[in-house]
Design a protein around this motif. Structure first.
Motif, mmCIF file in Angstrom:
data_model
loop_
_atom_site.group_PDB
_atom_site.id
_atom_site.type_symbol
_atom_site.label_atom_id
_atom_site.label_comp_id
_atom_site.label_asym_id
_atom_site.label_seq_id
_atom_site.Cartn_x
_atom_site.Cartn_y
_atom_site.Cartn_z
ATOM 1 N N THR A 13 0.854 -1.183 0.000
ATOM 2 C CA THR A 13 0.000 0.000 0.000
ATOM 3 C C THR A 13 0.894 1.238 0.000
ATOM 4 O OG1 THR A 13 -1.674 -1.168 1.305
ATOM 5 C CG2 THR A 13 -1.860 1.227 1.180
ATOM 6 N N ALA A 14 0.852 2.004 -1.068
ATOM 7 C CA ALA A 14 1.680 3.211 -1.158
ATOM 8 C C ALA A 14 0.970 4.376 -0.473
ATOM 9 C CB ALA A 14 1.961 3.548 -2.618
ATOM 10 N N TRP A 15 1.684 5.051 0.417
ATOM 11 C CA TRP A 15 1.102 6.182 1.152
ATOM 12 C C TRP A 15 1.585 7.525 0.636
ATOM 13 C CZ3 TRP A 15 -2.972 4.617 3.195
ATOM 14 C CH2 TRP A 15 -3.068 3.429 3.910
ATOM 15 N N SER A 53 -1.836 8.637 -8.147
ATOM 16 C CA SER A 53 -1.005 9.759 -7.670
ATOM 17 C C SER A 53 -0.801 9.700 -6.160
ATOM 18 C CB SER A 53 -1.619 11.095 -8.076
ATOM 19 O OG SER A 53 -2.883 11.265 -7.472
ATOM 20 N N ILE A 54 -1.648 8.973 -5.462
ATOM 21 C CA ILE A 54 -1.488 8.528 -4.070
ATOM 22 C C ILE A 54 -1.751 9.599 -3.026
ATOM 23 C CG2 ILE A 54 0.076 7.509 -2.369
ATOM 24 C CD1 ILE A 54 1.518 6.137 -4.713
ATOM 25 N N ASP A 55 -1.024 10.731 -3.082
ATOM 26 C CA ASP A 55 -1.054 11.670 -1.964
ATOM 27 C C ASP A 55 -1.601 13.047 -2.313
ATOM 28 O OD1 ASP A 55 1.022 12.625 -3.520
ATOM 29 O OD2 ASP A 55 2.589 11.833 -2.214
ATOM 30 N N GLY A 56 -2.049 13.233 -3.548
ATOM 31 C CA GLY A 56 -2.620 14.520 -3.935
ATOM 32 C C GLY A 56 -1.610 15.631 -4.139
ATOM 33 N N THR A 85 -6.247 5.464 0.530
ATOM 34 C CA THR A 85 -5.555 6.534 -0.187
ATOM 35 C C THR A 85 -6.519 7.659 -0.560
ATOM 36 O OG1 THR A 85 -3.958 4.958 -1.074
ATOM 37 C CG2 THR A 85 -4.156 7.048 -2.211
ATOM 38 N N ILE A 86 -7.724 7.315 -0.962
ATOM 39 C CA ILE A 86 -8.727 8.337 -1.267
ATOM 40 C C ILE A 86 -9.067 9.123 -0.006
ATOM 41 C CG2 ILE A 86 -11.162 8.657 -1.899
ATOM 42 C CD1 ILE A 86 -10.831 6.491 -3.974
ATOM 43 N N GLY A 87 -9.219 8.427 1.120
ATOM 44 C CA GLY A 87 -9.495 9.118 2.379
ATOM 45 C C GLY A 87 -8.402 10.090 2.744
ATOM 46 N N ARG A 88 -7.149 9.697 2.561
ATOM 47 C CA ARG A 88 -6.038 10.603 2.877
ATOM 48 C C ARG A 88 -6.027 11.817 1.953
ATOM 49 N NH1 ARG A 88 -1.113 9.377 5.515
ATOM 50 N NH2 ARG A 88 0.134 9.755 3.641
ATOM 51 N N GLN A 89 -6.306 11.619 0.673
ATOM 52 C CA GLN A 89 -6.331 12.769 -0.233
ATOM 53 C C GLN A 89 -7.451 13.736 0.136
ATOM 54 O OE1 GLN A 89 -5.432 12.270 -4.453
ATOM 55 N NE2 GLN A 89 -5.038 10.103 -4.085
ATOM 56 N N VAL A 386 -2.618 12.797 -18.624
ATOM 57 C CA VAL A 386 -2.807 11.544 -17.897
ATOM 58 C C VAL A 386 -1.509 11.228 -17.167
ATOM 59 C CG1 VAL A 386 -3.385 9.099 -18.020
ATOM 60 C CG2 VAL A 386 -4.423 10.717 -19.644
ATOM 61 N N PHE A 387 -1.614 10.992 -15.862
ATOM 62 C CA PHE A 387 -0.436 10.644 -15.054
ATOM 63 C C PHE A 387 -0.582 9.223 -14.526
ATOM 64 C CE2 PHE A 387 1.351 10.009 -10.841
ATOM 65 C CZ PHE A 387 2.675 10.378 -11.018
ATOM 66 N N PHE A 388 0.480 8.443 -14.655
ATOM 67 C CA PHE A 388 0.529 7.101 -14.083
ATOM 68 C C PHE A 388 1.674 7.015 -13.081
ATOM 69 C CE2 PHE A 388 -2.045 5.901 -17.692
ATOM 70 C CZ PHE A 388 -2.759 4.782 -17.267
ATOM 71 N N SER A 389 1.383 6.519 -11.883
ATOM 72 C CA SER A 389 2.446 6.238 -10.931
ATOM 73 C C SER A 389 3.154 4.956 -11.344
ATOM 74 C CB SER A 389 1.881 6.077 -9.520
ATOM 75 O OG SER A 389 1.122 4.887 -9.428
ATOM 76 N N CYS A 390 4.367 4.755 -10.819
ATOM 77 C CA CYS A 390 5.122 3.555 -11.193
ATOM 78 C C CYS A 390 4.439 2.290 -10.697
ATOM 79 C CB CYS A 390 6.546 3.646 -10.659
ATOM 80 S SG CYS A 390 6.702 3.857 -8.871
#
Length: 478
Positions: A13-15, A53-56, A85-89, A386-390
């Motif tokens: 889980t990426a934070w 994007s994970i962290d906004g 992750t949505i909750g954190r953003q 469009v952005f993609f995380s690794c």
């Protein structure tokens, strides 16, 4: 695409992201306003799809610096693979958009970093999290109230079961019981699993990973003291001389573990213990004085740079003018055009209320919905960026060209700041990402091997995709 488990540093889980925050208006390769669709008000719209994007961070930077560009409506569509992750953003956006009279700039900046990157919180931050969790429970159970209270965010696309799950997450955040998430023990367990026989030599391992990997790949400002402190405790930003002793429950997530051959739900820390949250805001800055070196050693830490950058973004978001730190007053006092928050004729009105974000909307999409998104007419040919995380590049499929506007920009985060990966593994990832982009009709604009790879949708491919789109893919629906 990236193997992730409890035995490696990346986790499941990426934070936080593994690349610096981007102003996506600056990153957009199609700069002509004429190429953008117009909103209902007749203002050009820039539509951005963020996959993992994970962290906004990209949202915050793009939103804060929006007024540096011609006026546009900016619509962010956020797609993640887990609801925590949505909750954190949502938490970070809500904090960033609080009125200045309710929470001061310094306190807001410190709290932002603390919630984003620390396993342990101060008591006042923990109290703030409980307060927000109570509000968020009402958000996900009453969307009309949410739209009225935080109109920048739209959660209506989330499924009912996803909103129910979010409610459970926020109820966990609201719980005052510190024993519900024993992060110190969980962090140490992750470290022991990760390091194995190297556990007792973890400072030396940390030194090697920092100097031979992260610093060589562009994170020179991270120093060993702050990096080892984070690796050992999970606390990256000890912004105040205060007790950090309350678990940060936003870093908890659930997994199914096998117990006696039966799957059992468990809540724990399954995130990164190798790279740290310094990369997102702490290794690049517009303030060049923070990057000065003394005898070849950076004069400022990643912690200090991150605090400056977040402060600058929140300041610009609130006051619509660039931030200059008070420490730079002396050297910049001769510049009559400089602005800062502490005392010149350009000082903004501190009673301006909440930041003005009427041109920004953040839409949270259902989990892992990218494979189905092109079947909905309203998303076809919509996205300019469009952005993609690794960690989510495996979702990059040929149907992306049906979602992309003509000459759309594709940005793929590279794996430079994952110390577990060798150079040949990084090169293999980069090649595979480039192949996936090519199969989706994009051509390389900037050579790979850097923090990001940039691609642009080719005119010919875009035209072919438009003509070959089957009529069934244009079915109406939300």
């Amino acid at each position: 695409m990236l193997a992730a488990g409890s035995g490696n540093g990346f986790g499941t889980t990426a934070w936080w992201g593994f690349s610096p925050a981007l102003d996506l208006q600056a990153a957009c390769l199609e700069t002509s306003v004429e190429g953008l669709k117009a909103s209902q008000e007749g203002i050009p719209s820039l539509n951005i799809l963020l996959v993992g994007s994970i962290d906004g961070r990209h949202i915050l930077k793009t939103m804060s610096q929006a007024r540096r560009w011609p006026r546009r409506k900016i619509n962010f569509y956020v797609l993640e693979n887990n609801l925590e992750t949505i909750g954190r953003q949502l938490l970070f956006l809500s904090l960033a958009l609080e009125p200045s009279e309710k929470r001061g700039l310094q306190g807001k900046s410190e709290m932002f970093l603390e919630l984003m990157g620390n396993t342990l919180l101060r008591s006042q931050t923990a109290a703030y999290l409980q307060e927000k969790a109570k509000l968020f429970i009402r958000y996900v159970t009453d969307l009309e109230f949410q739209r009225a209270d935080l109109p920048t965010v739209d959660m209506s696309a989330l499924k009912f079961k996803e909103r129910d799950h979010l409610e459970g997450i926020f109820q966990f955040w609201r719980s005052p019981d510190p024993q519900a998430f024993q992060i110190k023990q969980l962090w140490d367990l992750r470290l022991r699993q990760y390091l194995g026989t190297r556990y007792d030599a973890r400072r030396g391992v940390c030194d090697w990973d920092l100097t031979m990997k992260l610093q060589e790949r562009g994170a020179q400002v991270i120093n060993l003291r702050e990096f080892f402190h984070w690796r050992d405790t999970g606390v990256a930003f000890d912004v105040r001389e205060a007790a950090y002793d309350i678990p940060n429950k936003t870093l908890a997530s659930g997994r199914l573990l096998r117990h006696k051959e039966e799957p059992m739900p468990a809540r724990g820390y399954w995130g990164d213990i190798a790279t740290g949250p310094f990369i997102t805001f702490g290794i690049e800055t517009e303030e060049s004085s923070l990057l000065k070196t003394i005898n070849g050693v950076p004069s400022k830490s990643a912690h200090e740079i991150a605090l400056h950058n977040v402060t600058a973004l929140l300041y610009e978001l609130c006051y619509n003018t660039r931030y200059v730190p008070s420490a730079s007053l002396e050297e910049k006092s001769s510049d009559s055009n400089f602005q800062d928050g502490s005392g010149d004729h350009n000082k903004p009105d501190v009673s301006s209320g909440p930041p003005a974000t009427e041109d920004v909307r953040v839409y949270f999409l259902p989990l892992n919905c990218l494979s189905e998104l092109h079947h909905k007419e309203k998303y076809q040919k919509l996205f300019n960026v469009v952005f993609f995380s690794c960690s989510m590049v495996h979702f990059l499929k040929p149907n992306l060209n049906q979602l992309s506007a003509p000459r759309a920009t594709l940005i793929v985060e590279q794996t430079n700041f994952l110390p577990d990966l060798r150079k040949e593994q990084m090169a293999e990832f980069s090649s595979r990402a480039a192949r996936l982009a090519t199969e989706a009709g994009f051509v390389t604009v900037e050579a790979t091997g850097k923090t990001f790879s940039f691609f642009q949708l080719g005119d010919q491919e875009a035209g072919e995709a438009q003509s070959e789109t089957p009529a069934s893919s244009a079915a109406p629906g939300p």
